[in-house]
Write an enzyme that holds these catalytic residues in place. Structure first.
Site, PDB file in Angstrom:
ATOM      1  N   ASP A  47     -52.707 -11.881   4.517  1.00 14.38           N
ATOM      2  CA  ASP A  47     -53.726 -12.684   3.863  1.00 14.38           C
ATOM      3  C   ASP A  47     -53.083 -13.820   3.061  1.00 14.38           C
ATOM      4  O   ASP A  47     -52.233 -13.599   2.203  1.00 14.38           O
ATOM      5  CB  ASP A  47     -54.573 -11.807   2.939  1.00 14.38           C
ATOM      6  CG  ASP A  47     -55.767 -12.539   2.373  1.00 14.38           C
ATOM      7  OD1 ASP A  47     -55.575 -13.276   1.386  1.00 14.38           O
ATOM      8  OD2 ASP A  47     -56.881 -12.382   2.906  1.00 14.38           O
ATOM      9  N   ARG A  48     -53.500 -15.048   3.359  1.00 18.97           N
ATOM     10  CA  ARG A  48     -52.897 -16.219   2.743  1.00 18.97           C
ATOM     11  C   ARG A  48     -53.291 -16.365   1.278  1.00 18.97           C
ATOM     12  O   ARG A  48     -52.476 -16.736   0.436  1.00 18.97           O
ATOM     13  CB  ARG A  48     -53.290 -17.496   3.494  1.00 18.97           C
ATOM     14  CG  ARG A  48     -52.581 -17.702   4.823  1.00 18.97           C
ATOM     15  CD  ARG A  48     -52.906 -16.663   5.875  1.00 18.97           C
ATOM     16  NE  ARG A  48     -54.328 -16.624   6.207  1.00 18.97           N
ATOM     17  CZ  ARG A  48     -54.937 -15.602   6.832  1.00 18.97           C
ATOM     18  NH1 ARG A  48     -54.255 -14.526   7.191  1.00 18.97           N
ATOM     19  NH2 ARG A  48     -56.224 -15.644   7.104  1.00 18.97           N
ATOM     20  N   THR A  49     -54.537 -16.053   0.951  1.00 19.90           N
ATOM     21  CA  THR A  49     -54.983 -16.165  -0.437  1.00 19.90           C
ATOM     22  C   THR A  49     -54.217 -15.202  -1.340  1.00 19.90           C
ATOM     23  O   THR A  49     -53.765 -15.574  -2.426  1.00 19.90           O
ATOM     24  CB  THR A  49     -56.500 -15.907  -0.540  1.00 19.90           C
ATOM     25  OG1 THR A  49     -57.199 -17.003   0.054  1.00 19.90           O
ATOM     26  CG2 THR A  49     -56.941 -15.780  -1.990  1.00 19.90           C
ATOM     27  N   CYS A  82     -56.777 -22.672   9.918  1.00 21.18           N
ATOM     28  CA  CYS A  82     -56.849 -21.962   8.638  1.00 21.18           C
ATOM     29  C   CYS A  82     -56.461 -22.951   7.557  1.00 21.18           C
ATOM     30  O   CYS A  82     -55.319 -23.414   7.528  1.00 21.18           O
ATOM     31  CB  CYS A  82     -55.914 -20.753   8.611  1.00 21.18           C
ATOM     32  SG  CYS A  82     -55.903 -19.901   7.008  1.00 21.18           S
ATOM     33  N   ASN A  83     -57.403 -23.274   6.698  1.00 20.82           N
ATOM     34  CA  ASN A  83     -57.128 -24.235   5.632  1.00 20.82           C
ATOM     35  C   ASN A  83     -56.088 -23.714   4.659  1.00 20.82           C
ATOM     36  O   ASN A  83     -55.135 -24.419   4.309  1.00 20.82           O
ATOM     37  CB  ASN A  83     -58.420 -24.567   4.879  1.00 20.82           C
ATOM     38  CG  ASN A  83     -59.417 -25.323   5.720  1.00 20.82           C
ATOM     39  OD1 ASN A  83     -59.379 -26.532   5.826  1.00 20.82           O
ATOM     40  ND2 ASN A  83     -60.348 -24.598   6.332  1.00 20.82           N
ATOM     41  N   THR A  84     -56.260 -22.476   4.217  1.00 17.63           N
ATOM     42  CA  THR A  84     -55.360 -21.910   3.207  1.00 17.63           C
ATOM     43  C   THR A  84     -53.920 -21.875   3.704  1.00 17.63           C
ATOM     44  O   THR A  84     -52.988 -22.131   2.941  1.00 17.63           O
ATOM     45  CB  THR A  84     -55.814 -20.497   2.813  1.00 17.63           C
ATOM     46  OG1 THR A  84     -57.220 -20.492   2.551  1.00 17.63           O
ATOM     47  CG2 THR A  84     -55.085 -20.013   1.570  1.00 17.63           C
ATOM     48  N   THR A 126     -61.509 -20.689  -0.185  1.00 22.05           N
ATOM     49  CA  THR A 126     -60.999 -19.439  -0.757  1.00 22.05           C
ATOM     50  C   THR A 126     -60.367 -19.712  -2.119  1.00 22.05           C
ATOM     51  O   THR A 126     -60.020 -20.842  -2.464  1.00 22.05           O
ATOM     52  CB  THR A 126     -59.928 -18.812   0.144  1.00 22.05           C
ATOM     53  OG1 THR A 126     -58.810 -19.717   0.233  1.00 22.05           O
ATOM     54  CG2 THR A 126     -60.473 -18.514   1.534  1.00 22.05           C
ATOM     55  N   LYS A 165     -66.058 -12.589   7.844  1.00 22.46           N
ATOM     56  CA  LYS A 165     -64.916 -11.813   8.351  1.00 22.46           C
ATOM     57  C   LYS A 165     -65.326 -10.420   8.826  1.00 22.46           C
ATOM     58  O   LYS A 165     -64.761  -9.895   9.783  1.00 22.46           O
ATOM     59  CB  LYS A 165     -63.817 -11.717   7.294  1.00 22.46           C
ATOM     60  CG  LYS A 165     -62.981 -12.991   7.148  1.00 22.46           C
ATOM     61  CD  LYS A 165     -61.799 -12.785   6.232  1.00 22.46           C
ATOM     62  CE  LYS A 165     -60.937 -14.033   6.093  1.00 22.46           C
ATOM     63  NZ  LYS A 165     -60.224 -14.396   7.335  1.00 22.46           N
TER      64      LYS A 165
END
Length: 231
Positions: A47-49, A82-84, A126, A165
């Site tokens: 998970d990038r966040t 994916c922006n993040t 996010t 999701k």
């Protein structure tokens, strides 16, 4: 034409929608008129966040694996729905020898074209994207004002993680539009769908308005970069 390499799986639905949009937006009369696309839907990417806010596993190991795999497979350039994850784009780019079309950068440029420099952009994204200020920094470099949700950011996160999701599409868009209404009160005149789950939501629910959809921007830029024709 050049071959597109998609670093996907963040999430899988956004990857599907990006590929679908590339196919639908390419002007073609036969199979051979379409662009060759390689996709690595790498659902092992952490998970990038969580990584950005400091309590998650580093996603760059898997992101770089995907980039190298696609390059080895014959991709001429890379894109990433994916922006993040664009927070890590410099590390990914330095691991390969092919170019990367930066979705965040191209989306900000498109905002100027579509809404002008006087726009006030409300960012729906996010926690990781907002905390890292990926979009805010790009917009600020062009003199464009941005605002983010204050009271309703938790609703945005719930919509992304618990509705899109998890595939609970019958929940509708109330959580998202709670944030849109707050951003309007903060004088936003355009609304950035700054998470690809939010881009997917626009395709799923077909809502309209002054929304900026990065997947659509990336679709057009990718077709042009590959040497295809837009329909």
């Amino acid at each position: 034409m050049k071959t597109i390499g998609i670093i996907g799986g963040m999430g899988p639905l956004a990857t599907v929608h990006l590929y679908e949009r590339i196919v639908l937006r390419t002007k073609a009369l036969k199979d051979q008129d379409h662009i060759r696309v390689l996709i690595d839907s790498n659902t092992n990417i952490p998970d990038r966040t969580k990584a950005i806010i400091g309590d998650g596993e580093d996603p760059t190991v898997e992101l770089i694996k995907s980039a190298k795999l696609l390059e080895k497979g014959g991709a001429d350039f890379l894109i990433m729905p994916c922006n993040t994850a664009h927070y890590f784009i410099d590390k990914i780019q330095s691991s390969v020898h092919i170019p990367f079309v930066n979705m965040v950068q191209e989306t900000v440029k498109r905002t100027v074209d579509d809404f002008g420099r006087d726009a006030v952009v409300g960012i729906l994204a996010t926690d990781g994207t907002i905390k890292s200020k990926i979009y805010e920094n790009y917009y600020a470099s062009l003199g464009i004002k941005t605002v983010v949700p204050q009271k309703s950011q938790e609703s945005v996160m719930k919509f992304i993680y618990d509705v899109i999701k998890k595939g609970n599409y019958n929940e509708g868009t109330d959580l998202l539009f709670e944030a849109v209404e707050e951003l309007k009160q903060l004088e936003a005149t355009a609304f950035l769908l700054g998470c690809t789950e939010l881009s997917s939501a626009q395709y799923l629910y077909k809502f309209e308005g002054s929304f900026i959809n990065p997947i659509e921007v990336l679709t057009e830029k990718s077709i042009e970069f590959a040497g295809g024709q837009l329909s």
